[in-house]
Design a protein around this motif. Structure first.
Motif, PDB file in Angstrom:
ATOM      1  N   ASP A   2       0.838  -1.197   0.000  1.00  0.00           N
ATOM      2  CA  ASP A   2       0.000   0.000   0.000  1.00  0.00           C
ATOM      3  C   ASP A   2       0.872   1.245   0.000  1.00  0.00           C
ATOM      4  O   ASP A   2       2.083   1.162  -0.044  1.00  0.00           O
ATOM      5  CB  ASP A   2      -0.978  -0.007   1.157  1.00  0.00           C
ATOM      6  N   PHE A   3       0.227   2.402   0.064  1.00  0.00           N
ATOM      7  CA  PHE A   3       0.957   3.652  -0.046  1.00  0.00           C
ATOM      8  C   PHE A   3       1.897   3.891   1.130  1.00  0.00           C
ATOM      9  O   PHE A   3       2.695   4.802   1.107  1.00  0.00           O
ATOM     10  CB  PHE A   3      -0.009   4.819  -0.177  1.00  0.00           C
ATOM     11  N   PHE A   4       1.793   3.063   2.154  1.00  0.00           N
ATOM     12  CA  PHE A   4       2.697   3.239   3.289  1.00  0.00           C
ATOM     13  C   PHE A   4       4.147   3.070   2.842  1.00  0.00           C
ATOM     14  O   PHE A   4       5.058   3.549   3.460  1.00  0.00           O
ATOM     15  CB  PHE A   4       2.346   2.255   4.413  1.00  0.00           C
ATOM     16  N   GLN A   5       4.305   2.338   1.707  1.00  0.00           N
ATOM     17  CA  GLN A   5       5.674   2.141   1.209  1.00  0.00           C
ATOM     18  C   GLN A   5       6.050   3.129   0.108  1.00  0.00           C
ATOM     19  O   GLN A   5       6.960   2.874  -0.660  1.00  0.00           O
ATOM     20  CB  GLN A   5       5.832   0.713   0.691  1.00  0.00           C
ATOM     21  N   CYS A   6       5.313   4.227   0.017  1.00  0.00           N
ATOM     22  CA  CYS A   6       5.624   5.241  -0.990  1.00  0.00           C
ATOM     23  C   CYS A   6       7.109   5.604  -0.947  1.00  0.00           C
ATOM     24  O   CYS A   6       7.666   5.825   0.131  1.00  0.00           O
ATOM     25  CB  CYS A   6       4.827   6.514  -0.710  1.00  0.00           C
ATOM     26  N   ILE A   7       7.738   5.695  -2.108  1.00  0.00           N
ATOM     27  CA  ILE A   7       9.149   6.089  -2.133  1.00  0.00           C
ATOM     28  C   ILE A   7       9.289   7.443  -2.809  1.00  0.00           C
ATOM     29  O   ILE A   7       8.365   7.921  -3.479  1.00  0.00           O
ATOM     30  CB  ILE A   7      10.028   5.037  -2.852  1.00  0.00           C
ATOM     31  N   SER A   8      10.435   8.049  -2.635  1.00  0.00           N
ATOM     32  CA  SER A   8      10.664   9.378  -3.215  1.00  0.00           C
ATOM     33  C   SER A   8      10.939   9.258  -4.712  1.00  0.00           C
ATOM     34  O   SER A   8      11.300   8.189  -5.204  1.00  0.00           O
ATOM     35  CB  SER A   8      11.849  10.052  -2.531  1.00  0.00           C
ATOM     36  N   LEU A   9      10.771  10.389  -5.408  1.00  0.00           N
ATOM     37  CA  LEU A   9      11.037  10.414  -6.851  1.00  0.00           C
ATOM     38  C   LEU A   9      12.481  10.006  -7.138  1.00  0.00           C
ATOM     39  O   LEU A   9      12.748   9.216  -8.039  1.00  0.00           O
ATOM     40  CB  LEU A   9      10.764  11.832  -7.387  1.00  0.00           C
ATOM     41  N   LYS A  10      13.392  10.544  -6.374  1.00  0.00           N
ATOM     42  CA  LYS A  10      14.826  10.241  -6.549  1.00  0.00           C
ATOM     43  C   LYS A  10      15.091   8.742  -6.426  1.00  0.00           C
ATOM     44  O   LYS A  10      15.800   8.151  -7.225  1.00  0.00           O
ATOM     45  CB  LYS A  10      15.654  10.984  -5.491  1.00  0.00           C
ATOM     46  N   GLU A  11      14.490   8.145  -5.377  1.00  0.00           N
ATOM     47  CA  GLU A  11      14.680   6.718  -5.140  1.00  0.00           C
ATOM     48  C   GLU A  11      14.064   5.910  -6.296  1.00  0.00           C
ATOM     49  O   GLU A  11      14.639   4.921  -6.751  1.00  0.00           O
ATOM     50  CB  GLU A  11      14.038   6.340  -3.784  1.00  0.00           C
ATOM     51  N   ALA A  12      12.896   6.361  -6.768  1.00  0.00           N
ATOM     52  CA  ALA A  12      12.250   5.679  -7.896  1.00  0.00           C
ATOM     53  C   ALA A  12      13.137   5.746  -9.129  1.00  0.00           C
ATOM     54  O   ALA A  12      13.326   4.742  -9.839  1.00  0.00           O
ATOM     55  CB  ALA A  12      10.893   6.315  -8.179  1.00  0.00           C
ATOM     56  N   GLN A  13      13.701   6.933  -9.384  1.00  0.00           N
ATOM     57  CA  GLN A  13      14.583   7.086 -10.555  1.00  0.00           C
ATOM     58  C   GLN A  13      15.787   6.156 -10.437  1.00  0.00           C
ATOM     59  O   GLN A  13      16.204   5.532 -11.410  1.00  0.00           O
ATOM     60  CB  GLN A  13      15.043   8.553 -10.664  1.00  0.00           C
ATOM     61  N   PRO A 392      10.281  20.654  -6.191  1.00  0.00           N
ATOM     62  CA  PRO A 392      10.907  19.465  -5.607  1.00  0.00           C
ATOM     63  C   PRO A 392      10.535  19.271  -4.145  1.00  0.00           C
ATOM     64  O   PRO A 392      10.138  20.223  -3.456  1.00  0.00           O
ATOM     65  CB  PRO A 392      12.405  19.737  -5.758  1.00  0.00           C
ATOM     66  N   ALA A 393      10.648  18.046  -3.690  1.00  0.00           N
ATOM     67  CA  ALA A 393      10.448  17.735  -2.276  1.00  0.00           C
ATOM     68  C   ALA A 393      11.378  18.636  -1.476  1.00  0.00           C
ATOM     69  O   ALA A 393      12.480  18.950  -1.902  1.00  0.00           O
ATOM     70  CB  ALA A 393      10.777  16.265  -2.026  1.00  0.00           C
ATOM     71  N   GLY A 394      10.896  19.082  -0.319  1.00  0.00           N
ATOM     72  CA  GLY A 394      11.714  19.962   0.507  1.00  0.00           C
ATOM     73  C   GLY A 394      11.325  21.415   0.352  1.00  0.00           C
ATOM     74  O   GLY A 394      11.699  22.263   1.148  1.00  0.00           O
ATOM     75  N   LYS A 395      10.548  21.699  -0.678  1.00  0.00           N
ATOM     76  CA  LYS A 395      10.103  23.075  -0.921  1.00  0.00           C
ATOM     77  C   LYS A 395       8.616  23.176  -0.615  1.00  0.00           C
ATOM     78  O   LYS A 395       7.852  22.271  -0.929  1.00  0.00           O
ATOM     79  CB  LYS A 395      10.356  23.435  -2.401  1.00  0.00           C
ATOM     80  N   THR A 396       8.198  24.269   0.000  1.00  0.00           N
ATOM     81  CA  THR A 396       6.790  24.372   0.404  1.00  0.00           C
ATOM     82  C   THR A 396       5.930  25.042  -0.654  1.00  0.00           C
ATOM     83  O   THR A 396       4.737  25.242  -0.445  1.00  0.00           O
ATOM     84  CB  THR A 396       6.652  25.163   1.717  1.00  0.00           C
ATOM     85  N   GLY A 397       6.528  25.391  -1.779  1.00  0.00           N
ATOM     86  CA  GLY A 397       5.732  25.984  -2.833  1.00  0.00           C
ATOM     87  C   GLY A 397       6.527  27.004  -3.615  1.00  0.00           C
ATOM     88  O   GLY A 397       7.730  27.169  -3.400  1.00  0.00           O
ATOM     89  N   CYS A 398       5.855  27.658  -4.558  1.00  0.00           N
ATOM     90  CA  CYS A 398       6.481  28.712  -5.349  1.00  0.00           C
ATOM     91  C   CYS A 398       5.597  29.948  -5.262  1.00  0.00           C
ATOM     92  O   CYS A 398       4.367  29.841  -5.203  1.00  0.00           O
ATOM     93  CB  CYS A 398       6.605  28.291  -6.809  1.00  0.00           C
ATOM     94  N   SER A 399       6.208  31.096  -5.275  1.00  0.00           N
ATOM     95  CA  SER A 399       5.450  32.336  -5.124  1.00  0.00           C
ATOM     96  C   SER A 399       5.195  32.982  -6.478  1.00  0.00           C
ATOM     97  O   SER A 399       5.997  32.840  -7.402  1.00  0.00           O
ATOM     98  CB  SER A 399       6.232  33.329  -4.267  1.00  0.00           C
ATOM     99  N   GLU A 400       4.113  33.713  -6.542  1.00  0.00           N
ATOM    100  CA  GLU A 400       3.818  34.516  -7.719  1.00  0.00           C
ATOM    101  C   GLU A 400       5.014  35.430  -7.982  1.00  0.00           C
ATOM    102  O   GLU A 400       5.579  36.005  -7.049  1.00  0.00           O
ATOM    103  CB  GLU A 400       2.552  35.344  -7.447  1.00  0.00           C
TER     104      GLU A 400
END
Lengths: 415, 415
Positions: A2-13, A392-400
């Protein structure tokens, strides 16, 4: 799983790359024009020297430049015309001091000549008498033997996509056949009992299959050979049969929709049942695209994509296309990206990579990136997008107003 | 005619555009997948509403959102499960207050339901008893009928190039066939007695034909159908016969090399002899590419390009490809350009438009444009170029460090 084992994009790559390391690339030999857009299977070096003879770049008179020293309109240098070079013909002429030879653009320089005076800077008095009104410098209006391409010069690097500019230099060097990597053949399945194929009329509660069409088109745009394999019925037996067909006849398999709860287990079970190593991950810390499944059977990668078109296409752009490019032997250097001003705030979670579809508007010399937001089930979001941005992960968003990098830009011409 | 009548790039564009105004575009009907990369022959509107039924975007329970008011983990709302929606099936269920229906992702919403509670926020006590641990807002986890695509909504505009993203929305709307403009067929001739074709061995003084290969490849990259017609012998009769064949069997003709002194007159004479209006200009205030010829016979445009490959390709990019795109009915909006820092000074003449081939290097988040300079006879200049920049007439050059706009960027995948 299940999603409990979700991995990061980097790890998937990393997992995908690792799994594809040993993929063997088949090659074929094509006539030069057919190699356009294909991936070079090996380094291509020139076997000739270009030009193979020193030649004139203008119409005029071949001379020894030292004989024109201090020549000018008011004080011309006098020459004797001792012959003519013909286009496409070798010349045995050899200049003595004070001699000139008529030469056309592209003509072969006679021996001892080291410059060509343009016809505009000469005046021919009679059949053999020539006035030169201009002091020629050595090598003026001449392309020297070997000045363009040296023997063994690298023309196209292994893994490079052959573009028109390469076709040019390959033709110039007389290379009429090119070894390229075979196109990757990819099977594309859709799943879901609610789907009907184009041409059929959907009953209430049914939809036209979209994913197999859009995914196949995305693969084709990138130079892969995509084969739509239809809609897989929502049973374990059907999934097994479909994926079996996929891994037997293709180098990669895409199956979309089968990663939602209910049907996702069919994909996982089928991949694991068909062979080793089976499912390698299930669940990805990206948005959209979380329910992604990746597995491999007998070195054929199987990508289980989400059912929502935008999520399926996002995962395809972010993970599948780069993986297939690597499998094709493509030496992916740097994808062209565009800097654009983000036109509104976008929130994101630090725990995942977010991909946002954007529309590009060019205004007053700069690009604006307008995020296309909406529920991930909406196909319209995709149709309006000119590219996407990644938070990217680690960032809370982008500003206008922030300058963002837009990639996977739609600007594909060749058909 | 001579260079004394050289015209400006702007004037040349105006003359070409004017001549192509009345070009008739033929159309054909293709199956959706085959339309990828082609130009839409007319506006494509949706004939359906998407989704055609309100549907769930998650697995869970369809409810009346008002019944979940103030529900939470500590104070759940109680529901009676009155049935199940099956994927791909219509449902006749109609919710009464306090009733819930099990629904899969993509399932059709029962009547009176206006939200779906994700399965994670519910707890099923027995076959009919359900606790909802979360207050659903109206339309939560639902895509409403018509929320994605309205009836008669414009999906693809006339003149737009159909990309994968359009394939997606067209499939979703059940559009399996698309009217597109036929591919423009373009004849590509080389001229010059010094040329031999690939596969032949050049004698001393001879070269392999390069222009017909590189020009045809450039046209193919842009989605045109280019047919290489071989090397035209340097006689008036041969030029007449070649161009005659070109205007009879093709929608446009490219002939390169024939615009240098010596052979350029053959092109001019042949174009004028074959019909009206004949040659429209000869000589262009651009560098490289000055000796360009443009004419038209029976509404078939004939582009006489310089013999030097770089000059021929520059004229092709600057004038020919935009003209052919217009003839193809392509609604060219804005070509993607990239801003880059120029890495050295470039001098230019105020009296002409200069085109400089550049190599792009991506470093520390910005692009650098490195001009590739050298004699225009060198094919290598072209092979190394990732794009080009334009220094318009009126400007005396560009300085090192200046931000320039790079266009016609090589990044073409589809084959």
């Amino acid at each position: 799983m299940d999603f409990f084992q979700c991995i990061s994009l980097k790890e998937a790559q990393r997992l995908i790359e690792n799994e594809l390391l040993n993929h063997k690339i088949e090659q074929e030999i094509l006539a030069l024009p057919a190699s356009l857009g294909r991936i070079a299977a090996c380094d291509i070096q020139s076997t000739v020297v270009l030009p193979s003879f020193s030649r004139s770049t203008v119409d005029g008179f071949a001379v020894r430049s030292s004989d024109t020293f201090a020549a000018s309109e008011t004080s011309p240098a006098m020459f004797t015309i001792v012959g003519e070079v013909c286009m496409g013909k070798s010349t045995a002429l050899k200049l003595l001091p004070g001699e000139a030879v008529h030469i056309p653009t592209g003509g072969m320089l006679p021996q001892n000549a080291d410059a060509v005076v343009m016809i505009e800077y000469t005046e021919q008095m009679d059949e053999t008498m020539l006035m030169v009104l201009h002091a020629a410098t050595p090598k003026e209006n001449v392309v020297w033997r070997g000045e363009d391409v040296q023997a063994k010069q690298l023309l196209v690097e292994k893994g490079q996509q052959i573009a028109s500019r390469h076709i040019g230099i390959l033709a110039a060097c007389g290379i009429g056949q090119v070894a390229v990597n075979k196109k990757l053949r990819v099977a594309v399945f859709s799943t879901g009992d609610e789907l009907v194929d184009l041409g059929q009329k959907p009953e209430a509660g049914q939809l036209w299959d979209t994913n197999s069409y859009v995914l196949a088109a995305m693969l084709e745009e990138q130079g892969f050979c995509a084969v739509r394999m239809g809609i897989v019925e929502d049973t374990q037996t059907a999934f097994l049969a479909a994926l079996q067909k996929g891994i037997e006849g293709f180098q990669a398999v895409l199956i979309s929709g089968g990663s939602s709860v209910g049907v996702r287990d069919h994909t996982v079970n089928a991949v694991n049942a068909l062979g080793k190593p089976g499912v390698l991950f299930h669940g990805l810390m990206i948005k959209p695209g979380k329910p992604m499944i990746f597995g491999s059977v007998n070195a054929v990668p199987i990508f289980g994509l989400p059912g929502h078109p935008v999520a399926a296409c996002t995962v395809c752009k972010a993970l599948v296309l780069p993986a297939l490019a690597r499998m094709s032997g493509e030496n992916v250097s740097h994808e062209i990206t565009i800097k654009a001003k983000l036109m509104r705030n976008i929130a994101s979670s630090v725990s995942r990579d977010d991909f946002i579809q954007v529309k590009l508007v060019y205004q007053e010399g700069e690009y604006q990136a307008i995020p296309i937001l909406g529920k991930s089930g909406l196909i319209r979001l995709l149709a309006e997008a000119d590219g996407m941005i990644q938070i990217p992960a680690g960032k809370t968003g982008c500003s206008e107003g922030e300058i963002v990098e837009v990639f996977h830009i739609h600007q594909i011409k060749r058909v």
